[in-house]
Design a protein around this motif. Structure first.
Motif, short mmCIF file in Angstrom:
data_model
loop_
_atom_site.label_atom_id
_atom_site.label_comp_id
_atom_site.label_asym_id
_atom_site.label_seq_id
_atom_site.Cartn_x
_atom_site.Cartn_y
_atom_site.Cartn_z
N LEU A 99 0.91 -1.34 -0.40
CA LEU A 99 -0.39 -0.23 -0.19
C LEU A 99 0.74 1.59 -0.29
O LEU A 99 1.94 1.24 0.55
N PRO A 100 0.38 2.38 -0.42
CA PRO A 100 0.97 3.75 -0.56
C PRO A 100 1.29 3.84 0.94
O PRO A 100 0.70 3.59 1.64
N ALA A 101 2.73 4.47 1.17
CA ALA A 101 3.30 5.68 2.71
C ALA A 101 1.72 5.59 2.87
O ALA A 101 1.54 6.59 2.11
N GLY A 102 1.41 5.70 4.57
CA GLY A 102 0.49 6.53 4.48
C GLY A 102 -1.15 6.17 4.51
O GLY A 102 -1.85 6.32 5.31
N LEU A 103 -0.52 4.85 4.25
CA LEU A 103 -2.15 4.10 4.12
C LEU A 103 -2.22 3.17 4.54
O LEU A 103 -0.83 2.12 4.95
N MET A 104 -3.31 2.61 5.50
CA MET A 104 -2.91 0.55 5.67
C MET A 104 -4.65 0.26 6.00
O MET A 104 -5.60 1.52 4.95
N ASN A 105 -4.44 -0.59 6.19
CA ASN A 105 -6.13 -1.80 6.37
C ASN A 105 -6.98 -1.17 6.98
O ASN A 105 -5.98 -1.68 8.21
N GLY A 106 -7.28 -0.58 7.16
CA GLY A 106 -8.05 -0.76 8.75
C GLY A 106 -9.08 -1.56 9.11
O GLY A 106 -8.75 -2.00 10.46
N ALA A 107 -9.64 -2.89 8.53
CA ALA A 107 -10.94 -3.73 8.45
C ALA A 107 -10.74 -4.32 7.09
O ALA A 107 -10.64 -4.11 6.18
N ILE A 108 -11.00 -5.74 7.96
CA ILE A 108 -10.93 -6.62 6.90
C ILE A 108 -12.35 -7.03 7.26
O ILE A 108 -12.63 -7.85 8.74
N PRO A 109 -14.05 -6.79 6.99
CA PRO A 109 -14.98 -6.92 7.18
C PRO A 109 -14.94 -8.54 7.44
O PRO A 109 -14.31 -9.33 6.32
N LYS A 110 -15.84 -9.56 7.92
CA LYS A 110 -16.17 -10.76 7.79
C LYS A 110 -16.75 -10.93 5.71
O LYS A 110 -17.08 -10.90 5.24
N ARG A 111 -15.31 -12.41 5.94
CA ARG A 111 -15.28 -12.33 4.68
C ARG A 111 -16.88 -13.57 4.16
O ARG A 111 -17.99 -14.46 4.18
N VAL A 112 -17.22 -13.27 2.75
CA VAL A 112 -18.59 -14.10 2.01
C VAL A 112 -18.08 -14.98 1.47
O VAL A 112 -16.47 -15.42 1.69
N ASP A 113 -18.78 -15.74 0.96
CA ASP A 113 -18.19 -16.70 0.15
C ASP A 113 -16.97 -16.84 -0.66
O ASP A 113 -16.94 -15.84 -2.36
N PRO A 114 -15.84 -17.62 -0.55
CA PRO A 114 -14.74 -16.90 -1.65
C PRO A 114 -14.48 -18.08 -2.78
O PRO A 114 -13.81 -17.65 -3.43
N ARG A 115 -15.59 -18.82 -3.27
CA ARG A 115 -15.57 -19.16 -4.45
C ARG A 115 -15.86 -18.25 -5.60
O ARG A 115 -16.24 -18.32 -5.47
N ASP A 116 -15.85 -19.42 -6.35
CA ASP A 116 -15.87 -18.95 -7.91
C ASP A 116 -16.79 -20.03 -8.28
O ASP A 116 -17.22 -20.41 -7.58
N CYS A 117 -17.67 -19.38 -8.86
CA CYS A 117 -19.27 -20.14 -9.57
C CYS A 117 -19.25 -19.28 -10.77
O CYS A 117 -18.92 -18.98 -11.70
N LEU A 118 -20.46 -20.50 -11.58
CA LEU A 118 -20.39 -20.69 -12.99
C LEU A 118 -22.16 -20.46 -13.08
O LEU A 118 -23.05 -20.56 -12.74
N VAL A 119 -22.40 -19.22 -14.16
CA VAL A 119 -23.90 -18.75 -14.44
C VAL A 119 -23.73 -19.08 -15.95
O VAL A 119 -22.78 -19.19 -16.77
N SER A 120 -24.65 -20.47 -16.35
CA SER A 120 -24.95 -20.82 -17.27
C SER A 120 -26.12 -21.45 -18.10
O SER A 120 -26.93 -21.29 -17.09
N LYS A 121 -26.10 -21.07 -19.04
CA LYS A 121 -27.08 -21.57 -20.10
C LYS A 121 -27.77 -23.46 -19.94
O LYS A 121 -26.87 -23.60 -19.91
#
Length: 320
Positions: A99-121
């Motif tokens: 991250l650029p100097a002077g910036l930070m990750n202040g929070a990582i909220p609870k994760r939603v589903d990390p998987r990839d998925c398929l939208v198909s015909k």
């Protein structure tokens, strides 16, 4: 006088991309922050500022060819540094390791589903797609792993927001498109998902399904607020994944993925991290899984193991 009583009223400006998904997930974060403010007595108000990034402007070129890191965050980070906004809501998978100097990750909220998925015909799963099916994805990581699993598939680039990519099933003759499940769930479009792609077939992007709330290091009030939004388990997993990415110094020109899980059943949390590095055509896919208690060390260890097996040569050859 308590810390809460000394808080002054403040309007906190929240920066975000202007896509429907970005605005939706930013709105969801703000609702969580409002609830925190109510419970803890913080007199803060929130406003959204939409910011257009380079990645949003260039839609006719694949991400790997646009090049560079931070395609969806640089302009937002500059607004943070310039004081135009006070925090930013990013999809964590869009955030570079450094991250650029002077910036930070202040929070990582609870994760939603990390998987990839398929939208198909026809609602077909990955194994049910016909031979030679035309599948759309903007991700080299997804394309390489799908080619390794189903070499017969015709993988083609598809860019744009979620709804425009889904529309291309009809307008551009795709049999399926691959998307992050988290985005569809955040949009309340879970009914559009034809099938989830297991992580043992397609390792997710680093941080996929999680958000990064970025702020200035010297903004103590915002840091204090965001600390109450942080989810410890998600943060541990994402720290391991991002350590892996940072050790490899990988960009979007090479298929790289990492996924960590956290077991808290014992006296201390134990993480399991799987990382992959592959060639863009999927002909070579290196995968390593290790466990450990220290997320940063675990990320480094998995990355070094893949380096020993040839990841450095792949990264050098394909411009990672």
């Amino acid at each position: 006088m308590s810390t809460i009583e000394t808080k002054t009223k403040r309007t906190i400006i929240v920066g975000t991309r202007q896509s429907a998904l970005a605005l939706t997930q930013t709105g969801q974060v703000i609702e969580q922050l409002r609830d925190i403010c109510k419970r803890h007595g913080f007199p803060y108000h929130f406003e959204i500022k939409k910011i257009v990034t380079k990645g949003d402007r260039i839609l006719d070129v694949t991400l790997s060819k646009v090049g560079g890191k931070g395609l969806f965050v640089k302009e937002i980070e500059q607004a943070l540094l310039d004081g135009e906004i006070d925090m930013a809501v990013h999809s964590m998978k869009d955030m570079p390791y450094e991250l650029p100097a002077g910036l930070m990750n202040g929070a990582i909220p609870k994760r939603v589903d990390p998987r990839d998925c398929l939208v198909s015909k026809g609602g077909l799963s990955l194994s049910e797609l016909p031979a030679g099916a035309k599948v759309g994805t903007s991700s080299l990581r997804r394309a390489a792993q799908l080619k390794a699993y189903r070499p017969d598939l015709q993988l083609e680039s598809v860019r744009g927001n979620i709804d425009s990519r889904i529309r291309k099933l009809e307008t551009e003759g795709f049999d399926a498109v691959v998307l992050a499940a988290a985005g569809l769930k955040r949009m309340d479009w879970e009914d559009k998902i034809s099938a989830y792609i297991p992580a043992d077939i397609c390792i997710p992007a680093v941080g996929q399904g999680s958000l990064g709330i970025e702020c200035r290091e010297n903004d103590e009030a915002v840091r204090e607020l965001l600390a109450l939004l942080n989810d410890e388990v998600t943060a541990l997993a994402v720290r391991a994944e991002r350590s892996f990415l940072g050790t490899l110094n990988g960009g979007c020109q090479v298929p790289i993925g990492a996924y960590a899980t956290v077991d808290r059943s014992g006296a201390e949390a134990v993480l399991e991290l799987t990382g992959i590095v592959g060639t863009p055509d999927g002909s070579r896919l290196l995968k390593e899984t290790q466990s450990g208690a220290d997320p940063e060390r675990l990320g480094i260890s998995v990355a070094e193991a893949l380096r020993e097996r040839g990841a450095d040569a792949i990264l050098a050859q394909y411009g990672g």
